[in-house]
Scaffold this motif. Structure first.
Motif, mmCIF file in Angstrom:
data_model
loop_
_atom_site.group_PDB
_atom_site.id
_atom_site.type_symbol
_atom_site.label_atom_id
_atom_site.label_comp_id
_atom_site.label_asym_id
_atom_site.label_seq_id
_atom_site.Cartn_x
_atom_site.Cartn_y
_atom_site.Cartn_z
ATOM 1 N N LEU A 58 49.639 40.109 25.392
ATOM 2 C CA LEU A 58 50.251 38.896 25.932
ATOM 3 C C LEU A 58 49.138 37.886 26.213
ATOM 4 C CD1 LEU A 58 52.886 37.557 26.780
ATOM 5 C CD2 LEU A 58 52.461 38.376 29.098
ATOM 6 N N ARG A 59 48.938 36.990 25.288
ATOM 7 C CA ARG A 59 47.845 36.018 25.432
ATOM 8 C C ARG A 59 48.266 34.808 26.249
ATOM 9 N NH1 ARG A 59 48.011 37.528 20.031
ATOM 10 N NH2 ARG A 59 46.331 38.920 19.391
ATOM 11 N N ALA A 60 49.543 34.421 26.117
ATOM 12 C CA ALA A 60 50.029 33.244 26.850
ATOM 13 C C ALA A 60 50.926 33.715 27.983
ATOM 14 C CB ALA A 60 50.795 32.319 25.901
ATOM 15 N N GLY A 61 50.328 34.128 29.078
ATOM 16 C CA GLY A 61 51.121 34.590 30.208
ATOM 17 C C GLY A 61 50.263 35.402 31.153
ATOM 18 N N ALA A 62 50.913 35.955 32.194
ATOM 19 C CA ALA A 62 50.221 36.740 33.214
ATOM 20 C C ALA A 62 50.582 38.210 33.057
ATOM 21 C CB ALA A 62 50.617 36.260 34.602
ATOM 22 N N VAL A 63 49.644 39.079 33.413
ATOM 23 C CA VAL A 63 49.856 40.526 33.335
ATOM 24 C C VAL A 63 49.485 41.146 34.681
ATOM 25 C CG1 VAL A 63 49.205 42.665 32.200
ATOM 26 C CG2 VAL A 63 49.366 40.568 30.857
ATOM 27 N N TRP A 64 50.414 41.896 35.268
ATOM 28 C CA TRP A 64 50.123 42.716 36.440
ATOM 29 C C TRP A 64 50.056 44.158 35.947
ATOM 30 C CZ3 TRP A 64 54.245 40.637 40.469
ATOM 31 C CH2 TRP A 64 53.965 39.273 40.724
ATOM 32 N N HIS A 65 48.879 44.726 35.926
ATOM 33 C CA HIS A 65 48.674 46.033 35.314
ATOM 34 C C HIS A 65 47.995 46.957 36.319
ATOM 35 C CE1 HIS A 65 46.886 48.519 31.724
ATOM 36 N NE2 HIS A 65 47.742 49.209 32.474
ATOM 37 N N VAL A 66 48.676 48.021 36.723
ATOM 38 C CA VAL A 66 48.110 48.979 37.672
ATOM 39 C C VAL A 66 48.416 50.386 37.202
ATOM 40 C CG1 VAL A 66 48.303 47.429 39.647
ATOM 41 C CG2 VAL A 66 50.195 48.986 39.096
ATOM 42 N N ARG A 67 47.634 51.333 37.714
ATOM 43 C CA ARG A 67 47.878 52.742 37.460
ATOM 44 C C ARG A 67 48.066 53.441 38.789
ATOM 45 N NH1 ARG A 67 44.308 57.004 33.815
ATOM 46 N NH2 ARG A 67 45.898 58.645 33.808
ATOM 47 N N ALA A 68 49.039 54.334 38.843
ATOM 48 C CA ALA A 68 49.343 55.020 40.103
ATOM 49 C C ALA A 68 48.163 55.875 40.543
ATOM 50 C CB ALA A 68 50.589 55.887 39.932
ATOM 51 N N ASP A 69 47.977 55.910 41.845
ATOM 52 C CA ASP A 69 46.905 56.698 42.447
ATOM 53 C C ASP A 69 47.533 57.852 43.222
ATOM 54 O OD1 ASP A 69 44.738 57.773 43.673
ATOM 55 O OD2 ASP A 69 44.147 55.973 44.778
ATOM 56 N N PRO A 70 47.439 59.091 42.701
ATOM 57 C CA PRO A 70 48.087 60.220 43.393
ATOM 58 C C PRO A 70 47.581 60.409 44.814
ATOM 59 C CG PRO A 70 47.359 60.846 41.188
ATOM 60 C CD PRO A 70 46.765 59.498 41.471
ATOM 61 N N ALA A 71 46.333 60.020 45.088
ATOM 62 C CA ALA A 71 45.780 60.234 46.432
ATOM 63 C C ALA A 71 46.471 59.376 47.482
ATOM 64 C CB ALA A 71 44.282 59.928 46.419
ATOM 65 N N ARG A 72 47.104 58.285 47.060
ATOM 66 C CA ARG A 72 47.740 57.381 48.033
ATOM 67 C C ARG A 72 49.255 57.488 48.010
ATOM 68 N NH1 ARG A 72 45.359 51.519 47.098
ATOM 69 N NH2 ARG A 72 46.398 51.240 49.110
ATOM 70 N N SER A 73 49.791 58.420 47.227
ATOM 71 C CA SER A 73 51.243 58.456 47.044
ATOM 72 C C SER A 73 51.990 58.898 48.297
ATOM 73 C CB SER A 73 51.592 59.393 45.885
ATOM 74 O OG SER A 73 51.150 60.700 46.162
ATOM 75 N N ALA A 74 51.297 59.501 49.281
ATOM 76 C CA ALA A 74 51.985 59.936 50.503
ATOM 77 C C ALA A 74 52.291 58.771 51.421
ATOM 78 C CB ALA A 74 51.138 60.980 51.232
ATOM 79 N N ARG A 75 51.633 57.666 51.269
ATOM 80 C CA ARG A 75 51.836 56.513 52.151
ATOM 81 C C ARG A 75 53.004 55.672 51.648
ATOM 82 N NH1 ARG A 75 46.201 53.705 51.884
ATOM 83 N NH2 ARG A 75 47.457 52.057 52.875
ATOM 84 N N PRO A 76 53.975 55.370 52.511
ATOM 85 C CA PRO A 76 55.107 54.537 52.089
ATOM 86 C C PRO A 76 54.629 53.175 51.583
ATOM 87 C CG PRO A 76 55.544 55.578 54.192
ATOM 88 C CD PRO A 76 54.103 55.814 53.902
ATOM 89 N N HIS A 77 55.229 52.728 50.491
ATOM 90 C CA HIS A 77 54.958 51.423 49.895
ATOM 91 C C HIS A 77 53.531 51.289 49.348
ATOM 92 C CE1 HIS A 77 58.309 49.978 52.755
ATOM 93 N NE2 HIS A 77 58.833 50.143 51.536
ATOM 94 N N SER A 78 52.814 52.415 49.230
ATOM 95 C CA SER A 78 51.440 52.305 48.724
ATOM 96 C C SER A 78 51.433 51.799 47.287
ATOM 97 C CB SER A 78 50.739 53.668 48.805
ATOM 98 O OG SER A 78 51.429 54.643 48.011
ATOM 99 N N GLY A 79 52.419 52.205 46.505
ATOM 100 C CA GLY A 79 52.480 51.737 45.119
ATOM 101 C C GLY A 79 52.706 50.239 45.035
ATOM 102 N N LEU A 80 53.628 49.717 45.858
ATOM 103 C CA LEU A 80 53.899 48.278 45.846
ATOM 104 C C LEU A 80 52.692 47.490 46.325
ATOM 105 C CD1 LEU A 80 57.573 48.026 47.154
ATOM 106 C CD2 LEU A 80 56.739 48.030 44.813
#
Length: 971
Positions: A58-80
């Protein structure tokens, strides 16, 4: 909006299937409406690399790109929080409902400014609150659209979480063999031996991570084929490196169930196992690893009538209609390979104990995998069950049983015999490399001469289709000497195999020696022109619409040693030898008997021999009929190896009949089969046929690609015949493109006397093209000698086009006062045979000759007839030549130039129609047996020629053309 072109060198080019098309559509929708894809696939399929690639597209636009972190998955809303932080936004997320709405507002706000692509890798590792919020947003975007797109990756070895239920799923499938080979070539900088490449690709089964893991295991010497590969190639370490993380943390009882399923699959070769059988096997065991008993909870759910309950049994398994299978086949391989040997033996023992019939191949295999040393009685039972013709056991499982029987056999001679039988089964299925490995194992022990002879006969057959043909000849000759006096029929087959190999190498003396006659000079009083290859051109011939003879005298039964009638073998050998020696009168009767015996035959080997004899006789109708029946028989038998050969014979016969488009269809099918079965020599012949067909249609890039592919194998394996055909195709493409000087330069070494002259049965067939090229290039004196040789070939009577071609050649070299009469006589002779292309070529040359002499009315008639003939057979460059001559003559060609699509070449038109039907570039490439790069090249030219900017416009234009054709037909 023009569709974005996905860059070639990115990782996605190795996944050039439906996923490529879907990503292109998703990127397009960012400008017209939102799109969502849940990307999944088995471990190692490349989900992360896929997401990285798409996020860069996607050259003409914005990209929000993340990878999940298992170490933080216990915290509510950590992914968001991770996602919004990567987006440079700070949003309060006090509650689940508010969090979802806040995320949706943030996505909508950004998408209002610019196209937005949200990429979340391993989203299943997010905390539940974040997954729920993102699922809400994804559902809204999917249902309502917008200028946002979402790509979310989840593993394919477990069920999709409920948050993503109902969303479109994009499953990354396995790499196609050609794509896997391209990946391997890139990561090794081309340093991998082709045979090693084939083994790695086969072992990886399309999984890119496993392919790379296997490659990393090998030393440079092993990659180049200088040292033996480790066995097993995909060991527990390699499989665990790719899929082991998916098995981490499983309790021992669940691991035991997975092992039971994996063991059951290994003994059947099927993708799933009977759940009730697995349940009873588990129930019969006191316990699995570490002595932990199998719990009633999951044991009950494996019964056929139990509901699916992923909380009670491993979610890596899927229960459907009473059968269990792994959600990922790779996971099943990893489970079995990684289990301790004693646990594998326990699983097989339990499964063998619950099978109702202990004498079936699966039951015997289970028993065989419980023993660790020689077991002659069990080996005999396995061998007998594998050889039982009444059994419905699949060929692959028969091969496994034969191999295991050989491994358990203590007697050396019997072990060699069983390894050879297994190798024959492998070759029948098209697994050449496996067949060679089994033959190597067979050769390691002592055995009687007859047993060793059959092994060498089989080895020769393998090498004839996939190896240096000189090596194949030596194997056949050794087999013939070992079998002589012990099995005359098999010795005769070995002799024919040696002749086939010598034929492919272009060694006429060796070919005659293998046929039991000695050298050509030893034949007293033949008066044969064999020494210069003139008469030899008739052997195993197939003539296309250009008058070209495509030779193939290879006997199919050399690849699979099956008993044949001695009289048939003798007739075939005598007929082939007589043709090679120029004694065509002596060849007719024995070859006709071979053809007649093939009419009632049902075996593909005998039918292919009948087709070869018919081609030698010039009976194209009989050759096509026998080839078609051989193809049907090979498919019924399940012999992919013979299927590729039958398609080769059919392609040759169609070319001889002047039906080059049908020949192309058969060659494309044959090439796919030859590639799939590892028959590189057979593939080279199919490449040569495709090059010859494309040279008529004027697809110069396609011709060049097919010529390069044919020569790549031909030069490494000594295939003089395929090399000569490929070089001739390249020259004919030059001639069609109006480049006679280049065509003459290419053809000169092939047809003129000297060490570089082409294959003895092919070079004569390129003479008409050489004479035309030399005359048009202003070098007629170079062609006079070969015309005399061509006259000898035309007198043989095996090529109905040759007499007319000879007259045309003489007209090109004749004085003006004689040329006109020669052209007219040539056209009269063309009327006696089929084939528009050759007649049109003669008419075009005659029309040019008439125009130069200002006989414009006569020229217009001849040129018009030539134009129609070229149009009828799809010879696009010659259509252009004839149209140009008509314009120079003062007449505008009509009819053919109307319509947008008429400006496309035949290959461009084929590609345009495929694309209009919804095929991806990769799918088009596979269907036409070309590279994706070639399709990209032609598609760019299609867009430029037609003035369209997107696939949507192209589809509309093709549909309009189709409607116009239907309307015209109705009128």
């Amino acid at each position: 909006m023009t569709r974005q072109r996905l860059p070639g060198p990115a990782p996605l080019r190795y996944h050039a299937g439906p996923e490529r098309q879907e990503v292109a559509e998703l990127l397009d929708t960012l400008h017209t409406g939102g799109g969502v894809r849940v990307v999944t696939g088995e471990p190692g399929c490349g989900r992360t690399a896929f997401l990285d690639f798409v996020s860069r597209c996607l050259r003409a636009g914005a990209v929000w790109h993340v990878r999940a972190d298992p170490a933080r998955s216990a915290r509510p809303h950590s992914g968001l929080h991770t996602l919004l932080h990567a987006a440079g936004r700070s949003v309060d997320l006090p509650g689940d409902g508010t969090a979802a709405k806040a995320l949706l507002a943030a996505v909508d706000a950004k998408a209002a400014e610019t196209p937005l692509l949200v990429c979340v890798d391993d989203v299943h590792l997010w905390d539940s609150a974040s997954r729920a919020a993102l699922g809400y947003v994804a559902a809204r975007v999917h249902s309502e659209g917008g200028r946002a797109g979402l790509l979310l990756t989840v593993p394919g070895h477990r069920p999709v979480d409920r948050e993503w239920a109902g969303l479109p799923v994009l499953r990354l499938g396995p790499l196609q063999p050609g794509d896997a080979a391209a990946l391997l070539h890139d990561v090794t900088d081309g340093a991998v031996d082709p045979a090693v490449c084939d083994e790695l690709v086969t072992e990886a089964q399309g999984n890119p991570a496993l392919l790379l893991a296997l490659t990393r295991r090998l030393s440079p010497a092993q990659l180049r084929g200088h040292r033996a590969l480790p066995r097993p190639l995909a060991d527990a370490e390699a499989l665990t490196a790719v899929a082991g993380r998916c098995l981490t943390g499983l309790p021992p009882d669940r691991t035991g169930l997975l092992l039971a399923v994996a063991a059951a699959l290994r003994a059947t070769g099927e993708p799933d196992a009977e759940a009730e059988l697995v349940r009873r096997a588990v129930d019969s065991c006191a316990g699995w690893s570490a002595g932990v008993p199998a719990p009633e909870a999951w044991r009950a759910t494996t019964s056929a009538d139990a509901p699916l309950c992923t909380g009670r049994w491993p979610e890596t398994l899927l229960l459907a209609e009473g059968r269990l299978r792994f959600r990922s086949a790779l996971l099943g391989r990893a489970v079995y390979a990684g289990a301790p040997p004693e646990h594998r033996r326990a699983a097989h023992r339990a499964l063998a104990g619950v099978l109702s019939d202990a004498h079936t191949v699966p039951a015997l295999l289970h028993r065989s995998w419980t023993v660790t040393g020689p077991a002659p009685v069990l080996a005999a039972e396995l061998a007998a069950a594998a050889a039982d013709p009444a059994s419905a056991t699949p060929p692959g499982l028969r091969r496994t049983a034969r191999v295991r029987a050989a491994e358990l056999t203590p007697d050396g001679a019997e072990r060699v015999h069983r390894y050879t039988a297994a190798a024959g089964q492998a070759l029948l299925a098209g697994h050449s490399s496996e067949a060679l490995r089994l033959l190597d194992a067979a050769g390691s022990g002592p055995a009687p001469a007859a047993v060793r002879g059959r092994a060498e006969l089989l080895r020769g057959g393998v090498l004839l289709t996939d190896g240096p043909v000189d090596d194949a000849r030596e194997s056949f000759l050794l087999a013939a000497s070992l079998l002589a006096g012990r099995s005359p029929e098999e010795a005769a087959v070995a002799g024919l195999g040696a002749a086939d190999a010598a034929w492919a190498a272009g060694d006429l003396t060796a070919c005659l020696t293998a046929l039991g006659h000695g050298t050509p000079a030893a034949d007293e009083g033949t008066g044969s022109p064999v020494a210069d290859g003139t008469a030899a051109a008739a052997t195993g011939t197939a003539v296309d619409g250009t008058g070209a003879v495509l030779g193939t005298a290879r006997s199919s039964s050399a690849a699979l040693p099956r008993p044949e009638h001695p009289a048939l073998l003798r007739d075939y050998r005598d007929g082939m030898r007589a043709v090679l020696l120029g004694r065509f009168g002596l060849a007719a009767d024995p070859l006709k008997r071979v053809v007649e015996r093939g009419r009632p035959a049902s075996g593909p080997e005998q039918l292919l021999r009948s087709a070869a004899a018919a081609l030698m006789l010039g009976d194209v109708t009989a050759a096509r009929r026998a080839g078609a029946r051989a193809l049907a028989a090979a498919r019924t038998l399940g012999s992919a190896a013979l299927e590729a050969r039958a398609l080769e014979y059919l392609a040759y016969a169609e070319l001889r009949a002047g039906r080059h488009q049908l020949a192309r269809t058969h060659a494309e099918q044959g090439l796919r089969t030859a590639r799939r079965t590892g028959q590189r020599n057979t593939a080279a012949h199919h490449h040569a046929v495709l090059a010859l067909a494309a040279s008529i249609e004027g697809e110069r890039e396609h011709v060049a690609e097919q010529v390069t592919a044919a020569l790549s194998t031909a030069r490494r394996h000594g295939l003089a015949q395929a090399a000569t055909l490929a070089q001739w195709a390249a020259a004919r493409a030059d001639l069609g493109a109006g480049r006679p000087r280049e065509a003459a330069d290419r053809l000169g070494p092939l047809v003129l006397p000297g060490a570089r002259r082409g294959h003895f049965a092919v070079w004569m067939l390129a003479v008409p093209c050489f004479v035309e090229a030399a005359a048009l290039a202003g070098r007629p004196e170079h062609a006079r000698t070969v015309v005399q040789d061509f006259a000898l070939w035309a007198a043989c009577g095996a090529d109905p086009q040759a007499p007319a071609q000879l007259l045309r050649c003489r007209a090109l070299l004749a004085a003006p006062e004689a040329a006109g009469e020669l052209y007219r006589r040539a056209l009269d002779r063309h009327e006696e045979t089929a084939g528009d292309f050759e007649r049109a070529r003669t008419g075009l040359l005659y029309g040019k000759w008439l125009r130069r002499r200002r006989r414009l009315r006569e020229a217009r008639v001849r040129l018009g007839e030539a134009l129609v003939g070229f149009e009828r057979c799809g010879a696009h460059p010659w259509v252009q030549q004839a149209a140009a001559e008509l314009r120079a003559n003062g007449a505008a060609p009509g009819g053919a130039g109307t319509g947008e699509l008429s400006r496309l070449t035949p290959q461009q038109l084929r590609i345009a129609r495929c694309v209009a039907e919804g095929a991806t570039n990769r799918e088009v490439a596979l269907s036409l047996s070309v590279s994706t790069r070639t399709v990209d090249y032609h598609l760019r030219n299609v867009f430029a020629t037609l003035g369209v900017r997107s696939r949507v416009e192209l589809v509309r234009l093709v549909e309009q053309a189709v409607r116009a054709e239907k309307t015209s037909a109705q009128l």
